[in-house]
Enzyme design. Structure first.
Site: not given
Length: 546
Positions: A65, A167, A324, A326, A328-329, A426, A440
Site C-alpha cells: 500500500r 480501503s 468504508d 471497499d 470491509d469495515r 479487530e 473482515k
C-alpha cells in the site's frame, strides 16, 4: 515528454540513482508517470528521485500500500506489473496446477487522473500479466467489496487472488492485497518469498503491458454474477430471525462513503428480509475524490458521519450503518433517547457481536454440540471482552497478531481441526461473523447489526442498552485508542527508539499519565512483559507497533 534527456549512467552522477532512473525510463509505458520522473530529472530534484526510485514497497498488515504516482516505492502501472510478475514466479513454484486452478482479481473505485492509476486499470494489468503466462484469471467486471475476492478464491478453488484497494486510506493511495488459496491474506513466509520473486522479475515481460488480453483471452472469466449469488446465499447462514426482520418498523440509513458498498449492502438487507436501507445520496455512488468527507474512514466517528446522521434524523431512522470505501469495515451509530448520537467503537461493537453470535448459537445448536469446540478470536491490540465472555460461557478465545491476515489463517487452521468459529474482530471496526469469508466483512456485518437491532427492538432495548447489559454480565471493558500520523521514517524510528530506551537502555516506560503500565507488548521486536508484572488497581496495557 523530452526526448533529449540523457541516458544512464550519466543522469545524476549518483550510480545507484542513475541505474534506477534508467530502468524507470526504459520500462514505464504510462506517459503520465514516466513524465513525472522526467520532470524531476530535468529539474535536478535528485533527492525526490532517490526517495521514489531507490526503495521498494514491502508487505504490511494489509498487503502492498502506498501513494499512487511514479516511483518504485509507489503504486502505479509498473510496480503492479512487477508485483504480479513476482507473484506468478512464486505461484509457479508453489502450485503445479496453477494453470488449471487460476487466479482471482478484484478492484475498488479508486483512481487518480494525474497518474492514470485507477484501481480498474491496475486490475486489468494484473490480469494481463497472468493471462500472458497462460494462467486462467477470474477478473470481476465491475467493482466489488474486498471480501468478495477471498470468498471467490475459496469458492472457485483458485490458487490465490489480488484485490486492488487502499480501503479507507486517503484518496491519493492505492494498494495490492494478496490472498492465498485458503482465502486468508498472505502471512510469512509467503510475503517475504513473493518480495524476493518480485526483485528477480523487475523488468516487464513482453506481454505484461498488453491490456488487450483482458478482452481477447479465452482464459479470462467474469465471476461477478456467480460469486454475488453464492455470497448472498451463504449470508443466510448468519441470519437467524428473518421473519422478525420482515415485520420490523425500524429504519436504517446506510452510507457507502463514496465506495463500493451501496449495491451489495442493499442486497444483503434483502437477503435478511429487511426493507432497503436508506442511502445517503451524496455518498451513494463511487467517487475517488471522496468529495464530501475529509477522510474516507468511518472509524473517525461523528465528524465524518455528519451527512448520514442528519439524513437519519430527517427520515426518523434510529440506526446508521457505514461501510468504508471497499466495504470491509463497518461503523454503527444509534440515536439515543436524549437526542444525541452514539457512535460505537470497534471494541463496543465487538462486545455486541460476541454476545449476539453466541446467543444465536445457543438458540440454534444441535443436541450434541459441544461449547468447548466453539471459538472467537481478536487481535492482540483489541479489547479482551470476548475473552471474558468465553470464560463465563465455556467457549474458547484466542488472540492473534494485529492484522486480519493472522485471524484468517488461524480460523482456517481451527476449521481444519473440526472447530467452529462464530466471530472474530479487530478494534479498527473490522468484523467477521461466521466463516464463509476469511477476512473482515462490512457487508455481512451491516446486515447482522440490523438484525440485532430489530431483535432488541422487540425487547424494548437499544443497542446501547444491550451493550450495558453485556458489560454488567461479563465485566466492563473500556478502551481508548487514537493515533498520530507521521510520514517521515527517521522520525518514526526516533520515536520508537525513545520508547524502547525510555528511562535507561532497553527499558520501556513504567507510567502512562496517572496509570501504572501493566503490560508492554512490543510487536515489532517480540518483547512481551505480560509474564513479569503484577496487576494493580490503576494499570494500563501499552502496545508498540512499528
Amino acid at each position: 515528454m523530452n526526448s533529449n534527456l540523457p541516458c544512464a549512467p550519466y543522469l545524476t552522477g549518483d550510480p545507484q540513482l542513475d541505474t534506477a532512473v534508467g530502468q524507470w525510463l526504459r520500462w514505464d509505458k504510462n506517459p503520465k508517470t514516466k513524465e513525472q520522473i522526467e520532470n524531476l530529472l530535468r529539474n535536478g530534484m535528485n533527492k525526490e528521485l532517490r526517495d521514489r526510485l531507490c526503495c521498494r514497497m514491502t508487505f504490511g498488515t494489509a498487503g502492498l500500500r502506498s501513494a499512487m504516482g511514479a516511483g518504485f516505492c509507489y503504486i502505479n502501472d509498473l510496480t503492479v506489473i512487477q508485483s504480479t510478475q513476482g507473484m506468478y514466479k512464486y505461484l509457479e513454484r508453489c502450485f503445479s496446477d496453477l494453470k488449471q486452478r487460476g487466479f482471482v482479481v478484484g478492484y475498488d473505485t479508486r483512481g487518480q487522473v494525474t497518474s492514470s492509476c485507477s484501481s480498474q486499470r491496475l486490475a486489468k494489468l494484473t490480469a494481463a500479466v497472468l493471462l500472458s503466462k497462460g494462467v486462467p484469471v477470474y477478473l470481476f467486471s465491475r467493482y466489488v467489496p474486498t471480501p468478495f475476492v477471498p470468498y471467490a478464491v475459496q469458492e472457485l478453488k483458485a490458487v490465490a487472488g489480488v484485490m486492488i484497494t487502499a480501503s479507507h486510506n486517503r484518496k491519493e493511495d492505492n494498494g495490492y492485497k494478496v490472498y492465498w488459496e485458503t482465502g486468508a491474506q498472505i502471512t510469512s513466509p509467503h510475503d517475504k518469498e513473493i518480495l524476493k520473486c518480485i526483485e528477480e522479475s523487475v523488468e516487464p515481460w513482453i506481454d505484461s503491458w498488453n491490456e488487450n488480453l483482458v478482452d481477447t483471452s479465452p482464459l479470462k472469466q467474469d465471476p461477478l454474477q456467480d460469486i454475488c449469488t453464492r455470497y448472498m446465499e451463504d449470508l443466510k447462514k448468519i441470519c437467524f430471525h428473518r421473519e422478525l426482520n420482515l415485520q420490523t418498523s425500524l429504519k436504517f440509513v446506510h452510507t457507502s462513503f463514496h465506495g463500493v458498498g451501496h449495491d451489495y449492502v442493499q442486497l444483503a438487507f434483502k437477503v435478511f428480509g429487511f426493507k432497503p436501507p436508506i442511502p445517503v445520496p451524496e455518498q451513494q455512488d463511487p467517487d475517488p475524490d471522496f468529495s464530501t468527507v475529509k477522510c474516507p474512514n468511518p472509524e473517525e466517528g461523528e465528524s465524518v458521519l455528519e451527512l448520514s446522521l442528519r439524513l437519519a434524523e430527517k427520515e426518523n431512522a434510529r440506526v446508521v450503518v457505514a461501510t468504508d470505501p471497499d466495504a470491509d469495515r463497518l461503523a454503527v451509530a444509534e440515536l439515543q433517547g436524549d437526542g444525541r448520537w452514539k457512535v460505537f467503537t470497534g471494541n463496543e461493537l465487538a462486545a455486541l457481536f460476541g454476545w449476539w453470535m453466541f446467543d444465536c448459537w445457543k438458540e440454534n445448536k444441535s443436541q450434541n454440540a459441544d461449547v468447548k469446540n466453539i471459538y472467537m478470536l481478536a487481535t492482540t491490540v483489541s479489547s479482551k471482552i470476548l475473552k471474558a465472555i468465553a470464560h463465563k460461557e465455556g467457549f474458547q478465545f484466542e488472540e492473534t497478531l494485529p492484522g486480519f491476515k493472522w485471524i484468517g489463517s488461524r480460523i482456517k487452521e481451527l476449521m481444519e481441526n473440526g472447530k467452529e468459529v462464530l466471530f472474530a474482530f479487530e478494534e479498527s471496526i473490522g468484523f467477521l461473523c461466521g466463516t464463509f469469508v476469511l477476512d473482515k466483512d462490512g457487508v455481512s456485518a451491516a446486515a447482522v447489526v440490523a438484525e440485532m437491532a430489530a431483535y432488541l427492538e422487540t425487547r424494548n432495548l437499544t443497542l446501547a442498552q444491550q451493550l450495558t447489559k453485556v458489560y454488567e454480565r461479563y465485566g466492563y471493558h473500556i478502551s481508548k485508542t487514537s493515533y498520530f500520523l507521521c510520514y517521515d521514517p527517521p522520525t518514526i524510528k526516533n520515536i520508537f527508539e525513545r520508547l524502547r530506551n525510555f528511562h535507561s537502555p532497553k527499558e520501556y516506560p513504567r507510567y502512562c499519565g496517572a496509570f501504572d503500565i501493566l503490560h508492554i507488548r512490543d510487536i515489532t521486536t517480540g518483547y512481551d512483559s505480560s509474564q513479569l508484572n503484577q496487576k494493580s488497581p490503576t494499570t494500563t496495557t501499552c502496545y508498540f507497533i512499528l
